[in-house]
Design a protein around this motif. Structure first.
Motif, mmCIF file in Angstrom:
data_model
loop_
_atom_site.group_PDB
_atom_site.id
_atom_site.type_symbol
_atom_site.label_atom_id
_atom_site.label_comp_id
_atom_site.label_asym_id
_atom_site.label_seq_id
_atom_site.Cartn_x
_atom_site.Cartn_y
_atom_site.Cartn_z
ATOM 1 N N SER A 51 106.527 -88.922 -8.309
ATOM 2 C CA SER A 51 106.291 -90.075 -9.180
ATOM 3 C C SER A 51 104.781 -90.259 -9.385
ATOM 4 O O SER A 51 103.980 -89.706 -8.618
ATOM 5 C CB SER A 51 106.876 -91.339 -8.549
ATOM 6 N N ILE A 52 104.405 -91.047 -10.378
ATOM 7 C CA ILE A 52 102.973 -91.308 -10.635
ATOM 8 C C ILE A 52 102.321 -91.969 -9.401
ATOM 9 O O ILE A 52 101.276 -91.504 -8.940
ATOM 10 C CB ILE A 52 102.781 -92.184 -11.906
ATOM 11 N N PRO A 53 102.927 -93.043 -8.835
ATOM 12 C CA PRO A 53 102.298 -93.639 -7.643
ATOM 13 C C PRO A 53 102.121 -92.629 -6.505
ATOM 14 O O PRO A 53 101.122 -92.650 -5.788
ATOM 15 C CB PRO A 53 103.276 -94.755 -7.246
ATOM 16 N N GLY B 236 102.626 -100.752 -25.583
ATOM 17 C CA GLY B 236 103.894 -100.410 -26.240
ATOM 18 C C GLY B 236 103.988 -98.969 -26.713
ATOM 19 O O GLY B 236 104.759 -98.666 -27.624
ATOM 20 N N LYS B 237 103.242 -98.082 -26.075
ATOM 21 C CA LYS B 237 103.249 -96.675 -26.525
ATOM 22 C C LYS B 237 104.650 -96.057 -26.399
ATOM 23 O O LYS B 237 105.096 -95.346 -27.294
ATOM 24 C CB LYS B 237 102.239 -95.839 -25.710
ATOM 25 N N THR B 238 105.317 -96.356 -25.304
ATOM 26 C CA THR B 238 106.635 -95.747 -25.093
ATOM 27 C C THR B 238 107.690 -96.370 -26.013
ATOM 28 O O THR B 238 108.424 -95.645 -26.689
ATOM 29 C CB THR B 238 107.062 -95.884 -23.615
ATOM 30 N N ILE C 42 95.703 -83.018 -13.498
ATOM 31 C CA ILE C 42 97.046 -82.626 -13.945
ATOM 32 C C ILE C 42 97.260 -83.091 -15.389
ATOM 33 O O ILE C 42 97.823 -82.380 -16.223
ATOM 34 C CB ILE C 42 98.134 -83.238 -13.021
ATOM 35 N N GLU C 43 96.776 -84.309 -15.680
ATOM 36 C CA GLU C 43 96.936 -84.874 -17.024
ATOM 37 C C GLU C 43 96.283 -83.958 -18.070
ATOM 38 O O GLU C 43 96.867 -83.676 -19.121
ATOM 39 C CB GLU C 43 96.300 -86.270 -17.040
ATOM 40 N N THR C 44 95.108 -83.456 -17.767
ATOM 41 C CA THR C 44 94.425 -82.568 -18.721
ATOM 42 C C THR C 44 95.201 -81.265 -18.911
ATOM 43 O O THR C 44 95.306 -80.764 -20.035
ATOM 44 C CB THR C 44 92.964 -82.310 -18.267
ATOM 45 N N GLY D 29 97.846 -94.257 -20.384
ATOM 46 C CA GLY D 29 96.767 -95.133 -20.844
ATOM 47 C C GLY D 29 95.359 -94.615 -20.598
ATOM 48 O O GLY D 29 94.421 -94.960 -21.323
ATOM 49 N N GLY D 30 95.196 -93.769 -19.581
ATOM 50 C CA GLY D 30 93.849 -93.301 -19.261
ATOM 51 C C GLY D 30 93.492 -91.975 -19.928
ATOM 52 O O GLY D 30 92.363 -91.485 -19.781
ATOM 53 N N ALA D 31 94.417 -91.414 -20.673
ATOM 54 C CA ALA D 31 94.195 -90.074 -21.237
ATOM 55 C C ALA D 31 92.911 -89.951 -22.083
ATOM 56 O O ALA D 31 92.180 -88.970 -21.946
ATOM 57 C CB ALA D 31 95.422 -89.630 -22.036
HETATM 58 C C1 S3P Z 1 97.239 -95.055 -16.533
HETATM 59 C C2 S3P Z 1 98.316 -95.380 -17.336
HETATM 60 C C3 S3P Z 1 99.695 -95.004 -16.990
HETATM 61 C C4 S3P Z 1 99.714 -93.746 -16.102
HETATM 62 C C5 S3P Z 1 98.836 -93.956 -14.917
HETATM 63 C C6 S3P Z 1 97.377 -94.238 -15.308
HETATM 64 C C7 S3P Z 1 95.885 -95.510 -16.944
HETATM 65 O O1 S3P Z 1 100.447 -94.770 -18.191
HETATM 66 O O2 S3P Z 1 99.297 -92.624 -16.833
HETATM 67 O O3 S3P Z 1 99.358 -95.010 -14.158
HETATM 68 O O4 S3P Z 1 94.894 -95.001 -16.398
HETATM 69 O O5 S3P Z 1 95.809 -96.383 -17.850
HETATM 70 P P1 S3P Z 1 100.943 -95.964 -19.184
HETATM 71 O O6 S3P Z 1 99.823 -96.288 -20.114
HETATM 72 O O7 S3P Z 1 102.095 -95.326 -19.897
HETATM 73 O O8 S3P Z 1 101.344 -97.100 -18.321
#
Ligand code: S3P
Length: 168
Positions: A42-44, A12-14, A58-60, A79-81
């Protein structure tokens, strides 16, 4: 000071971020949206072309930019950050880190049928959720300043609880 919302997909982060941003009269940023905007994909599509490791690079970059941002935002993080300690250090530089949690079943019910999350495209998504959650538990715990459970709560309730904890 930024407010970073972290946690597994579907915690529920968003939706919480939207409510929290409203309560705090701030703008909401979303690290995935920033990535999509920056890459024009897109992410996919990014996962397909560059793999998870390309996506993480890219995320970093995005978290580096956010750590230098002078405006104050609520930031909903992919979620993976927190899996990269570098990202967590960048968040700590100018923010508080709030972790949202939910059980695997809750996550499954919230994300089932969604095709925008490449890591959950599996024959057995619930099992995949359980595996990934177990793998990540330590990284999430280590990153969090504050943890809030979200099962059976509305985003408004979670946001109010976060605000209460922040202002204590
Ligand atoms: C990911 C979560 C996704 C997105 C990508 C990877 C993860 O974000 O960054 O698909 O590794 O958990 P949400 O947590 O917003 O779905």
């Amino acid at each position: 000071m930024q407010i970073y919302l972290i946690g597994f997909m579907g915690t529920g982060k968003t939706s919480t971020g939207k409510e929290l941003a409203k309560l705090m009269k701030r703008e909401l940023l979303d690290s995935d949206d920033l990535i999509v905007k920056q890459e024009g994909m897109s992410i996919p599509e990014i996962f397909y072309r560059s793999g998870e490791s390309g996506f993480r690079e890219i995320e970093t970059e995005v978290f580096r930019k956010l750590s230098e941002e002078s405006g104050e935002y609520v930031v909903s993080c992919g979620g993976g950050a927190p899996l990269r300690t570098e990202n967590v250090s960048l968040m700590r530089k100018n923010g508080r880190i709030i972790r949202l949690t939910a059980t695997a079943n809750t996550v499954y019910n919230r994300v089932k049928g969604d095709t925008g999350r490449p890591l959950l495209q599996s024959d057995d998504p619930l099992r995949r959720i359980k595996e990934l959650m177990a793998e990540r538990e330590q990284a999430y715990t280590a990153a969090a300043d504050i943890t809030v459970e979200t099962d059976k709560k509305t985003p408004e309730e979670v946001a109010a609880q976060i605000l209460e904890t922040l202002t204590k």
